[in-house]
Scaffold this active site. Structure first.
Site, PDB file in Angstrom:
ATOM      1  N   CYS A 181       3.518   1.692   2.647  1.00  0.00           N
ATOM      2  CA  CYS A 181       4.777   0.967   2.436  1.00  0.00           C
ATOM      3  C   CYS A 181       5.752   1.811   1.614  1.00  0.00           C
ATOM      4  O   CYS A 181       6.912   1.987   1.981  1.00  0.00           O
ATOM      5  CB  CYS A 181       4.526  -0.353   1.719  1.00  0.00           C
TER       6      CYS A 181
ATOM      7  N   CYS B  62       0.842  -1.198   0.000  1.00  0.00           N
ATOM      8  CA  CYS B  62       0.000   0.000   0.000  1.00  0.00           C
ATOM      9  C   CYS B  62       0.873   1.243   0.000  1.00  0.00           C
ATOM     10  O   CYS B  62       2.112   1.163   0.062  1.00  0.00           O
ATOM     11  CB  CYS B  62      -0.933   0.012   1.213  1.00  0.00           C
TER      12      CYS B  62
ATOM     13  N   ASP C 130      -2.656 -34.307   3.402  1.00  0.00           N
ATOM     14  CA  ASP C 130      -3.961 -33.679   3.226  1.00  0.00           C
ATOM     15  C   ASP C 130      -4.916 -34.759   2.692  1.00  0.00           C
ATOM     16  O   ASP C 130      -4.478 -35.676   2.003  1.00  0.00           O
ATOM     17  CB  ASP C 130      -3.824 -32.528   2.227  1.00  0.00           C
TER      18      ASP C 130
ATOM     19  N   ASP D 230      -1.781 -30.288  -2.223  1.00  0.00           N
ATOM     20  CA  ASP D 230      -1.954 -30.071  -3.659  1.00  0.00           C
ATOM     21  C   ASP D 230      -1.166 -28.890  -4.200  1.00  0.00           C
ATOM     22  O   ASP D 230      -1.218 -28.600  -5.389  1.00  0.00           O
ATOM     23  CB  ASP D 230      -3.441 -29.921  -4.008  1.00  0.00           C
TER      24      ASP D 230
ATOM     25  N   CYS E  31      39.303 -24.620  -7.283  1.00  0.00           N
ATOM     26  CA  CYS E  31      38.901 -23.695  -8.360  1.00  0.00           C
ATOM     27  C   CYS E  31      37.469 -23.200  -8.144  1.00  0.00           C
ATOM     28  O   CYS E  31      37.206 -21.991  -8.167  1.00  0.00           O
ATOM     29  CB  CYS E  31      38.982 -24.379  -9.721  1.00  0.00           C
TER      30      CYS E  31
ATOM     31  N   ASP F  23      -2.841 -25.681   0.121  1.00  0.00           N
ATOM     32  CA  ASP F  23      -1.995 -26.012   1.264  1.00  0.00           C
ATOM     33  C   ASP F  23      -0.667 -25.252   1.265  1.00  0.00           C
ATOM     34  O   ASP F  23       0.252 -25.620   1.990  1.00  0.00           O
ATOM     35  CB  ASP F  23      -1.709 -27.523   1.272  1.00  0.00           C
TER      36      ASP F  23
ATOM     37  N   CYS G 107      39.566 -28.528 -10.023  1.00  0.00           N
ATOM     38  CA  CYS G 107      39.347 -29.180  -8.729  1.00  0.00           C
ATOM     39  C   CYS G 107      38.476 -28.299  -7.849  1.00  0.00           C
ATOM     40  O   CYS G 107      38.071 -27.195  -8.242  1.00  0.00           O
ATOM     41  CB  CYS G 107      40.676 -29.473  -8.032  1.00  0.00           C
TER      42      CYS G 107
END
Length: 794
Positions: free
Chosen positions: A19, A16, A495, A689, A86, A693, A83
């Protein structure tokens, strides 16, 4: 303000005007800063004096007051790493770069993932920084292009190895002559013959080690190239010195180590070749996913059918897909009917019927009917491309278990050089005073056997193979940290609707007249809840017309309220009726009977009067009982979480073998239930799902989304189970256990190899060429052990 710099910063989290005003005020209070913040564009326009503050300080201030700064991600291919030292060096340098929020560099995939503030730096500057410390980088190539590049590199490495073997073999023969007395022709032990063979190996074949060592030392670092260059140079130049001593003294018997330097370089190249071949096998899963993509599409343009490369398809194009062809991109069927094999995405072997208005997914196979479809998502927006991106990011990410190896690798090379120098001094001063040869041999052996490659490869190779193996089974881990965390899970929350059950309920019982059903179905038509869809489908079967809804209000966790033709409709649970003081008579007994049989019963009231009950049942997924049985066998506590009433929930739980049920939970309360279990010391995986959730998935230690590869499911969770197959949940936990066990084995052998090898070399018990062979094989053994994950049975 003089000498000011003007820039624009993307700000996230503003909801808003308050902010944006807060961000603006805080920035304008900073010394030397003038800022304007636009809520609509979510951007801060900033002028600042670089003598008084910095852009990093400004972005930090924004984050300190609770907002985010918009960042971008650069995916880069990185070249010339040899290696772990690096990759660690590049990572440290990038993380110190202004504007970089987080950089991770992966040795195995030879890639870097950098999150940065585009207002401060950009991709070009990041590449320039990598190049400034002696490596090279470029924007990430397409996987197929990168695979071609790797194949060419492997070919070049093979050619160099063959030449090196041909030149080194005669020198190896002289070494065997010293050991076993083979009585070779005199030319083999001639110092200048050996010099001619060893020099091209040292300075042409082995030039890459000098270049790598120089670049690292120039930038204050040290890697495997430094160890190899130092060790082989010591052997080569000491041998050259001994060869020159023969010029003035033909009877002098030189102590030559040309064979040591040449054979070491050959063995190291051989190890690198085997390592590169093995590493290429770790990306097989990604290659297999890429091979699933369609190459061409039959497009209708200007009224004519034409075949075009799939890359040329744009959203909105009309496509024809014939039987047996791959569906080129994601889209919607506009004409025709067919069945589609979606097993590549969902694991479901039975083809799914598709007709007008239904979605189809790119790379699935059209089985038995021509269809016309409209392209909706193309290129990188398709479901398969999203999956490939998740797998790529997971394979390029770091697991927390790798941090220890990274820290050790960063200090490893300097410590080894110190040990080698100390070894040389002790031998030449105390063990065999004044004897250069044994001191040099011991020091070279220490330099050669101690290589951080195995440490650097121990974790990422396992992560790559593990995530690839999981992807082949339809399990997508979003990153190495999620793969690691999954093995700690001891509680799984499932769930109910759409996870344990199929999510497609049907009306099983209805008590009420036709008017009640018509009003109820009309009201529910505005809801997307699975129970509402079942009621609408039931009314449609009865041939009822739907009325216009004047007002609709969902009461989360309780039911709905609606106004139709000046009549008020309520449908929901006991609490909804109680809140509206509606007498439901003897309906309680009927509800209990329905709920005891696993049905969800809803009470219906019109204009404040009770009018009947509708009972809906959602069938359980066939594999749910077996999946829960397998989870229990792994020692995992299984909990069912649902907004349904206690009786219905207990009936469903009993059918599938779940002991603990948390019922009548509102959507916003699910995350709180996860926290309650976490406070009891549980490591919780939440399975849902991926949409309703989402808060609980984020709160859980591991969020597992049940989905069909949609972007929503992939974004919401740490792990996505494609196709909704519950048996993949125990498989995901199994692959996590197997991968972490594999990583620990790799780290044990890598640490153990160096811990045991360095003292043995320092004591003079290892010839340098044996040390070189052992070093090369250590990296190969780590990668080979990781590849065993491909054979793990899930």
């Amino acid at each position: 303000m003089s000498d000011t710099i003007h820039t624009t910063i993307g700000v996230t989290g503003m909801t808003c005007a308050a902010c944006s005003n807060r961000v603006e005020k805080v920035l304008n209070k900073m010394d030397g800063v003038e800022a304007q913040v636009n809520l609509t564009t979510e951007k801060a326009t900033v002028r600042y004096d670089p003598n008084k503050t910095s852009l990093d300080a400004i972005t930090q201030k924004i984050e300190n007051i609770g907002y985010g700064v918009l960042t971008e991600k650069a995916e880069l291919d990185v070249f010339s790493m040899t290696c772990a030292a690096c990759s660690n060096r590049i990572e440290k340098v990038l993380n110190k770069q202004d504007g970089v929020k987080l950089a991770t560099v992966n040795l195995t995939t030879e890639s870097a993932l950098v999150e940065y503030n585009p207002a401060i730096t950009d991709e070009k500057a990041l590449i320039g920084k990598i190049q400034s410390i002696g490596y090279d980088a470029k924007p990430k190539a397409e996987a197929e292009e990168k695979q071609t590049y790797k194949e060419k590199e492997l070919g070049r490495l093979k050619k160099k190895l063959i030449i090196s073997v041909l030149l080194s073999f005669p020198l190896l023969v002289t070494m065997l002559d010293h050991l076993f007395g083979l009585s070779l022709p005199g030319v083999f032990i001639n110092p200048w013959f050996q010099f001619v063979l060893a020099t091209p190996v040292q300075f042409i074949i082995g030039w890459q080690f000098y270049v790598g060592a120089y670049k690292n030392l120039r930038n204050g670092g040290a890697n495997m190239d430094v160890l190899v260059a130092m060790g082989t140079s010591a052997a080569y130049f000491y041998s050259l010195y001994e060869a020159f001593r023969t010029l003035g003294n033909p009877d002098y018997m030189p102590h030559l180590y040309f064979e040591t330097s040449a054979v070491l370089i050959t063995l190291i190249l051989f190890g690198k070749y085997l390592e590169a071949r093995a590493k290429s096998q770790t990306t097989n899963a990604l290659s297999e996913l890429l091979s699933l993509q369609a190459k061409e599409a039959r497009v209708i343009r200007n009224g004519e059918e034409m075949m075009v490369p799939v890359e040329e398809v744009v959203a909105g194009d009309r496509l024809i897909v014939k039987p047996g062809e791959k569906i080129p991109v994601d889209g919607i069927v506009v004409k025709g009917r067919t069945s589609v094999d979606e097993s590549m995405l969902t694991g479901e072997s039975i083809p799914i019927e598709k007709g007008s208005g239904q979605k189809v997914i790119g790379s699935t196979i059209n089985k038995n009917g021509s269809i016309e479809m409209e392209a909706t998502k193309v290129g990188k927006d398709t479901a398969l491309s999203s999956i490939i991106k998740v797998v790529e990011e997971a394979q390029g990410s770091k697991a927390p278990i790798q941090r220890l190896a990274d820290v050790i690798s960063g200090y490893f090379v300097p410590i080894v050089i110190g040990i080698a120098i100390l070894t040389f001094v002790i031998w030449i001063v105390f063990v065999q005073p004044g004897q250069m040869e044994p001191a040099l041999v011991a020091a070279i052996a220490v330099l050669v056997i101690a290589c951080p490659c195995a440490l650097g490869l121990a974790t990422p190779t396992s992560i790559m193979v593990g995530t690839g193996k999981a992807a082949e089974s339809g399990i997508l881990f979003k990153g190495g940290e999620h793969l690691e965390r999954t093995h700690e899970v001891n509680t799984v929350i499932l769930d109910k609707t759409g996870t344990i059950t199929k999510g497609k309920p049907e009306v099983m019982n209805f008590s009420g007249d036709e008017e009640t059903l018509q009003l109820l179905a009309s009201a529910e038509k505005g809801s997307e809840h699975p129970l509402a869809e079942a009621i609408v489908a039931y009314a449609t079967e009865k041939g009822l017309d739907f009325l216009d809804v004047e007002d609709f209000h969902a009461v989360p966790g309780h039911g709905i309220e609606a106004k139709i033709s000046e009549r008020w409709i309520l449908a929901g649970n006991r609490k909804l009726m109680k809140d509206h003081q509606i007498d439901v008579g003897d309906a309680e007994q009927v509800m209990v009977e329905y709920e005891t049989n696993g049905k969800t019963a809803m009470l219906i009231a019109i204009d404040g009067q009770y009018r009947g009950i509708v009972a809906v049942a959602d069938s359980i997924k066939e594999t749910a009982p077996e999946a829960i049985k397998q989870l229990k066998a792994l020692g995992i506590h299984v909990v069912m979480l649902t907004g349904d009433n206690e009786r219905t929930a207990q009936a469903i739980a009993k059918q599938v073998g779940i002991d603990q049920v948390i019922a009548q939970v509102l959507p916003e309360e699910k995350a709180d239930k996860v926290k309650e279990l976490q406070l009891k010391g549980k490591k919780v995986a939440m399975v849902g799902d991926g949409v309703n959730d989402a808060p609980a998935l984020v709160t859980a230690d591991v969020g597992i989304a049940i989905g069909t590869g949609t972007e929503v499911a992939i974004e919401a969770a740490d792990v996505t189970i494609l196709g909704g197959e519950l048996l993949l949940i125990p498989k995901a936990i199994n692959i996590s256990h197997a991968t972490i066990r594999n990583i620990r084995q790799n780290l044990f052998w890598a640490f153990g190899y160096n811990t045991a090898g360095i003292p043995v070399a320092a004591l003079g018990f290892l010839a340098p060429w044996i040390a070189g062979a052992a070093m090369a094989l250590s990296s190969v053994s780590v990668v080979s052990n990781s590849l065993r994950l491909k054979r793990v049975k899930l």
